[in-house]
Design a protein around this motif. Structure first.
Motif, PDB file in Angstrom:
ATOM      1  N   GLY A  90      -7.458  -1.220  -0.386  1.00 41.78           N
ATOM      2  CA  GLY A  90      -8.422  -0.776   0.602  1.00 41.78           C
ATOM      3  C   GLY A  90      -9.794  -0.557  -0.026  1.00 41.78           C
ATOM      4  O   GLY A  90     -10.154  -1.197  -1.020  1.00 41.78           O
ATOM      5  N   THR A  91     -10.548   0.356   0.520  1.00 42.12           N
ATOM      6  CA  THR A  91     -11.909   0.595   0.030  1.00 42.12           C
ATOM      7  C   THR A  91     -11.988   1.762  -0.937  1.00 42.12           C
ATOM      8  O   THR A  91     -13.040   2.023  -1.515  1.00 42.12           O
ATOM      9  CB  THR A  91     -12.849   0.864   1.213  1.00 42.12           C
ATOM     10  OG1 THR A  91     -12.367   2.009   1.954  1.00 42.12           O
ATOM     11  CG2 THR A  91     -12.911  -0.341   2.148  1.00 42.12           C
ATOM     12  N   ARG A  92     -10.886   2.467  -1.141  1.00 42.42           N
ATOM     13  CA  ARG A  92     -10.934   3.691  -1.949  1.00 42.42           C
ATOM     14  C   ARG A  92     -10.626   3.453  -3.422  1.00 42.42           C
ATOM     15  O   ARG A  92     -10.922   4.301  -4.257  1.00 42.42           O
ATOM     16  CB  ARG A  92      -9.946   4.720  -1.387  1.00 42.42           C
ATOM     17  CG  ARG A  92     -10.264   5.173   0.025  1.00 42.42           C
ATOM     18  CD  ARG A  92      -9.212   6.133   0.536  1.00 42.42           C
ATOM     19  NE  ARG A  92      -9.073   7.302  -0.328  1.00 42.42           N
ATOM     20  CZ  ARG A  92      -8.087   8.187  -0.226  1.00 42.42           C
ATOM     21  NH1 ARG A  92      -7.150   8.008   0.691  1.00 42.42           N
ATOM     22  NH2 ARG A  92      -8.029   9.225  -1.031  1.00 42.42           N
ATOM     23  N   ARG A  93     -10.016   2.319  -3.758  1.00 44.43           N
ATOM     24  CA  ARG A  93      -9.603   2.080  -5.136  1.00 44.43           C
ATOM     25  C   ARG A  93     -10.094   0.717  -5.604  1.00 44.43           C
ATOM     26  O   ARG A  93     -10.124  -0.240  -4.835  1.00 44.43           O
ATOM     27  CB  ARG A  93      -8.084   2.177  -5.273  1.00 44.43           C
ATOM     28  CG  ARG A  93      -7.538   3.527  -4.816  1.00 44.43           C
ATOM     29  CD  ARG A  93      -6.039   3.641  -5.040  1.00 44.43           C
ATOM     30  NE  ARG A  93      -5.559   4.911  -4.536  1.00 44.43           N
ATOM     31  CZ  ARG A  93      -4.960   5.087  -3.374  1.00 44.43           C
ATOM     32  NH1 ARG A  93      -4.770   4.043  -2.596  1.00 44.43           N
ATOM     33  NH2 ARG A  93      -4.553   6.272  -2.983  1.00 44.43           N
ATOM     34  N   ALA A  94     -10.445   0.641  -6.874  1.00 41.44           N
ATOM     35  CA  ALA A  94     -10.985  -0.602  -7.435  1.00 41.44           C
ATOM     36  C   ALA A  94      -9.865  -1.519  -7.894  1.00 41.44           C
ATOM     37  O   ALA A  94      -8.952  -1.085  -8.600  1.00 41.44           O
ATOM     38  CB  ALA A  94     -11.904  -0.276  -8.612  1.00 41.44           C
TER      39      ALA A  94
ATOM     40  N   ARG B  82       0.833  -1.208   0.000  1.00 44.75           N
ATOM     41  CA  ARG B  82       0.000   0.000   0.000  1.00 44.75           C
ATOM     42  C   ARG B  82       0.868   1.259   0.000  1.00 44.75           C
ATOM     43  O   ARG B  82       0.589   2.229  -0.720  1.00 44.75           O
ATOM     44  CB  ARG B  82      -0.926   0.020   1.207  1.00 44.75           C
ATOM     45  CG  ARG B  82      -1.881   1.231   1.214  1.00 44.75           C
ATOM     46  CD  ARG B  82      -2.709   1.288   2.481  1.00 44.75           C
ATOM     47  NE  ARG B  82      -3.523   0.090   2.624  1.00 44.75           N
ATOM     48  CZ  ARG B  82      -3.410  -0.780   3.618  1.00 44.75           C
ATOM     49  NH1 ARG B  82      -2.490  -0.602   4.558  1.00 44.75           N
ATOM     50  NH2 ARG B  82      -4.189  -1.828   3.680  1.00 44.75           N
TER      51      ARG B  82
ATOM     52  N   VAL C 199      -6.008  -6.452  -3.106  1.00 44.55           N
ATOM     53  CA  VAL C 199      -7.226  -6.034  -2.410  1.00 44.55           C
ATOM     54  C   VAL C 199      -6.874  -5.371  -1.082  1.00 44.55           C
ATOM     55  O   VAL C 199      -7.436  -4.329  -0.715  1.00 44.55           O
ATOM     56  CB  VAL C 199      -8.160  -7.247  -2.196  1.00 44.55           C
ATOM     57  CG1 VAL C 199      -9.298  -6.889  -1.258  1.00 44.55           C
ATOM     58  CG2 VAL C 199      -8.707  -7.725  -3.532  1.00 44.55           C
TER      59      VAL C 199
END
Length: 249
Positions: free
Chosen positions: A145-149, A93, A141
């Motif tokens: 995180g939850t901000r990027r596809a 990340r 994944v």
């Protein structure tokens, strides 16, 4: 995937109560403080192989693939130590964030709320079936995180040889034209900036081929991020080449 009583029970016991640290073998710990510190010791840095293959994307990586790192990556990828995904994903990340911030195209897209695709490097279908999982996709994944596809857009178009022991030129030839974008996804990626993610980069052949496939499909700019980077050793170096963990299976 068929149930393998002996192997699956050992894997379950190792996950619940590991016999030793995946990096150094210290008893009773999944990942000891020393090996975790080694994993986190180096912040993300730009990395470029020598020689550099044509089309190699701007790439950011975490620590050198040395010390405890080969053992950690091999345990995670080949020995079902999924408990290491979070720690490795944290490093990835940071490298991915640096890669995105270092590219004006990606930075502008994120600032404007436009999509940026996180694209895992592909694995051979046979390896995915044998493992019962896709490690690099799992890592992507966690890192995204939850901000990027996360878009698993890349697949191997043909069989490739084991990369271990191949020279930089042989690796490039082995992967030449071997990666393509999945049927039906090229339109969704048109003009979209991408960041390719992988566990380890060695000669750069994998990332260069992934970038080529995305550009050919009409994607926007491509950057890359990896957990670790390894320097190629001289042929006289007797140490084993574990860099295969970062290349397509």
């Amino acid at each position: 995937m068929p149930w393998r009583p002996g192997e699956d029970l050992r894997a379950l016991l190792e996950l619940v109560a590991p016999s030793g640290c995946a990096g150094c073998g210290r008893a009773g710990r999944r990942l000891c403080p020393d090996c975790l510190g080694e994993l986190r010791a180096t912040g993300p840095r730009p990395w470029r192989p020598t020689p550099c293959p044509p089309g190699f994307p701007p790439t950011w990586s975490g620590p050198a693939y040395d010390g405890a790192l080969p053992s950690l990556v091999v345990a995670w990828k080949e020995q079902d130590r999924v408990d290491l995904t979070a720690a490795l994903g944290e490093v990835l990340r940071a490298a991915m964030t640096a890669a995105l911030e270092g590219s004006p195209e990606h930075r502008d897209a994120l600032g404007a709320g436009r999509p940026v695709a996180v694209v895992p490097a592909p694995s051979a279908p046979a390896s995915t079936r044998a493992r019962g999982r896709s490690p690099v996709r799992e890592l992507a994944v966690v890192a995204a995180g939850t901000r990027r596809a996360v878009v698993p857009a890349l697949v191997l178009a043909r069989a490739v040889a084991d990369q271990a022991g191949l020279s930089a030129a042989q690796r490039a030839a082995n992967l030449d034209g071997a990666v393509r974008v999945r049927t039906g996804l090229a339109g969704a990626l048109a003009g979209v900036p991408c960041v390719v993610v992988d566990d380890v980069v060695t000669t750069g052949a994998t990332l260069a081929e992934c970038a080529r496939a995305l550009r050919r499909a009409g994607a926007g700019g491509v950057v890359a991020a990896t957990v670790a980077a390894t320097a190629r050793r001289g042929r006289a170096d007797p140490r084993p080449d574990l860099s295969r963990a970062g290349e397509p299976d």
